[in-house]
Write a protein that holds these residues in place. Sequence first.
Motif, PDB file in Angstrom:
ATOM      1  N   LYS A   1       0.836  -1.213   0.000  1.00 26.54           N
ATOM      2  CA  LYS A   1       0.000   0.000   0.000  1.00 26.54           C
ATOM      3  C   LYS A   1       0.865   1.255   0.000  1.00 26.54           C
ATOM      4  CE  LYS A   1      -2.300   3.323   2.545  1.00 26.54           C
ATOM      5  NZ  LYS A   1      -3.235   3.139   3.619  1.00 26.54           N
ATOM      6  N   MET A   2       1.957   1.222   0.774  1.00 26.70           N
ATOM      7  CA  MET A   2       2.785   2.417   0.893  1.00 26.70           C
ATOM      8  C   MET A   2       3.616   2.665  -0.365  1.00 26.70           C
ATOM      9  SD  MET A   2       5.623   3.487   3.763  1.00 26.70           S
ATOM     10  CE  MET A   2       4.416   3.665   5.052  1.00 26.70           C
ATOM     11  N   VAL A   3       4.205   1.618  -0.932  1.00 24.79           N
ATOM     12  CA  VAL A   3       5.086   1.829  -2.089  1.00 24.79           C
ATOM     13  C   VAL A   3       4.298   1.929  -3.395  1.00 24.79           C
ATOM     14  CG1 VAL A   3       7.046   0.693  -0.985  1.00 24.79           C
ATOM     15  CG2 VAL A   3       5.516  -0.659  -2.430  1.00 24.79           C
ATOM     16  N   ALA A   4       3.094   1.372  -3.426  1.00 29.77           N
ATOM     17  CA  ALA A   4       2.260   1.450  -4.633  1.00 29.77           C
ATOM     18  C   ALA A   4       1.051   2.323  -4.320  1.00 29.77           C
ATOM     19  CB  ALA A   4       1.848   0.051  -5.089  1.00 29.77           C
ATOM     20  N   ASN A   5      -0.089   1.714  -4.027  1.00 34.76           N
ATOM     21  CA  ASN A   5      -1.271   2.440  -3.569  1.00 34.76           C
ATOM     22  C   ASN A   5      -2.267   1.459  -2.961  1.00 34.76           C
ATOM     23  OD1 ASN A   5      -2.933   1.336  -5.697  1.00 34.76           O
ATOM     24  ND2 ASN A   5      -2.114   2.890  -7.068  1.00 34.76           N
ATOM     25  N   GLU A   6      -3.354   1.985  -2.415  1.00 32.67           N
ATOM     26  CA  GLU A   6      -4.313   1.139  -1.699  1.00 32.67           C
ATOM     27  C   GLU A   6      -5.036   0.163  -2.616  1.00 32.67           C
ATOM     28  OE1 GLU A   6      -6.595   4.761  -3.017  1.00 32.67           O
ATOM     29  OE2 GLU A   6      -4.586   4.337  -2.252  1.00 32.67           O
ATOM     30  N   PHE A   7      -5.241   0.521  -3.878  1.00 35.17           N
ATOM     31  CA  PHE A   7      -5.912  -0.390  -4.812  1.00 35.17           C
ATOM     32  C   PHE A   7      -5.080  -1.657  -5.030  1.00 35.17           C
ATOM     33  CE2 PHE A   7      -8.459   3.314  -6.063  1.00 35.17           C
ATOM     34  CZ  PHE A   7      -9.703   2.723  -6.240  1.00 35.17           C
TER      35      PHE A   7
END
Length: 392
Positions: free
Chosen positions: A309-315
Motif C-alpha cells: 500500500k505504501m510503495v504502490a497504492n491502496e488499490f
Amino acid sequence: MRYLVAILGVLVVFVLTYALSNNRRNIRYRPLVVMIVLQALLAFALLHTSVGELLIGAFGTLFERLLSYAGEGVNFVFGGIANQGQAPFFLSVLLPIVFISTLIGILQYTKILPSIIKYTGLVLSKVNGMGKLESYNAVASAILGQSEVFISVKKQIGMLPKQRLYTLCASAMSTVSMSIVGAYMQMINPKYVVTALVLNLFGGFIIASILNPYMVSKEEDILEVLDEEKQSFFEMLGEYIMDGFKVAITVAAMLVGFVALIALINGIFSGILGVSFQQLLGYIFAPFAFIMGVPWKESVEAGSIMATKMVANEFVAMLDLGKHTGLTGRTIGIVSVFLVSFANFSSIGIIAGAVKGLHEKQGNVVARFGLKLLYGATMVSVLSAIVAGLFL
C-alpha cells in the motif's frame, strides 16, 4: 492479551510521532484524550452494536444501489466486451467512479454538500482544539478528494504558515474521497471502509496535534470557503462526469504500472535472494502489523500487504489482500482498515502538485515536508487499525 497489545500499539504510535514533533511544548493533551476515547466509542458503536450494524448496512446498501445504477451505464457502453459472467476490473470497479462523481457534483451544485462540510467542520473544531479551517478541510477531504479539496480553500492557501499548511495536507492524505469509496467496497468488506473513514478523521487530528502542534488565534481562525464559479447545471454535470472518468483512467494506469513493476521487482529479488520484494518488506512491517493486533504468525504476510500500500497504492494492496486466503477474519479486518487511506509515496506528488497549481511557493513548501506528511498519514492508518482491532 488483545488489550495489552492495543495499549502497546497506541504507545508506540505516540512515541514515534512525539519523536518527530515540531514543538513538543505546544502539545495539548486534553483534546488528544478526548479524541482517542471518541475513536474507541465510535469503533465499538460501528463494529459491535446493532445500531452500527444498521448504519453500515444502510451505507453499504446505498452504494450497492448506486453501483447497480452505474452498471446500467457501463453495460450500455461496454456490454459484450466482458466474458459472460465475468467483468474486467476496470469496468466493474473503476468506471462506476464516473457515476459517483456525477452525484457529488449535483450535491455540490445544489449547495447541500458545502453546508454539510462547513457545519460538520465547525462542530469538529470544538472537539479537536484546532482551527475552523483545519476541521473544515478534514471533512471536505473525505468527500471532495485529496487534490480537489484545496480549490475550495484557494483564497487562504497563500496566507497559511507552514504548520497549518501541513495539517491541511495531512488531512488530505489520511482520508479517501467519497467518489472511490464504492470501488473499495467491491474489494473489501464495506464495514471496514466505513469504520476507517470515521476513525481516520479523528486519527488525522490526533497525529497532527502531536507531530505538528500550534495555536491558532481568533484573528487567524477565519473560515473563507471559495464558492465555485457559477455554471449551468449541464456544464457542471459534464465537468464532474469527465473528472470521474479522469480518476478512473488515472487509477487504471497506476495499477497497470505498479502491478507490473512489483511483479518485475519480485522476480528479480526471488531470482537473486530466493525471497520476493514484498516478502522482504513484510519482515520490515511485521512489527507494525503485530502492534495493530495481527497475530505474530500472520504478521509478515500482513506486513507485506501494508508495505505494498505504501510503495504502490491502496488499490494494489486491496487486490493483493484478496489473494491471501489463509489470513484469519480478524487480520483481514485490521489490515483492511489500515488500507483505507491515501498514505503512499505517489500521494506526495499529487498533493504537492495540487497546491503548486494554486500557489507555486506553497507547493514547494509541501514538497519539502512530503516525507513527513507520509510518515504522519501512515501513523494515522496504524492508529485506526489498532483501535478497530480492539473490537474485531
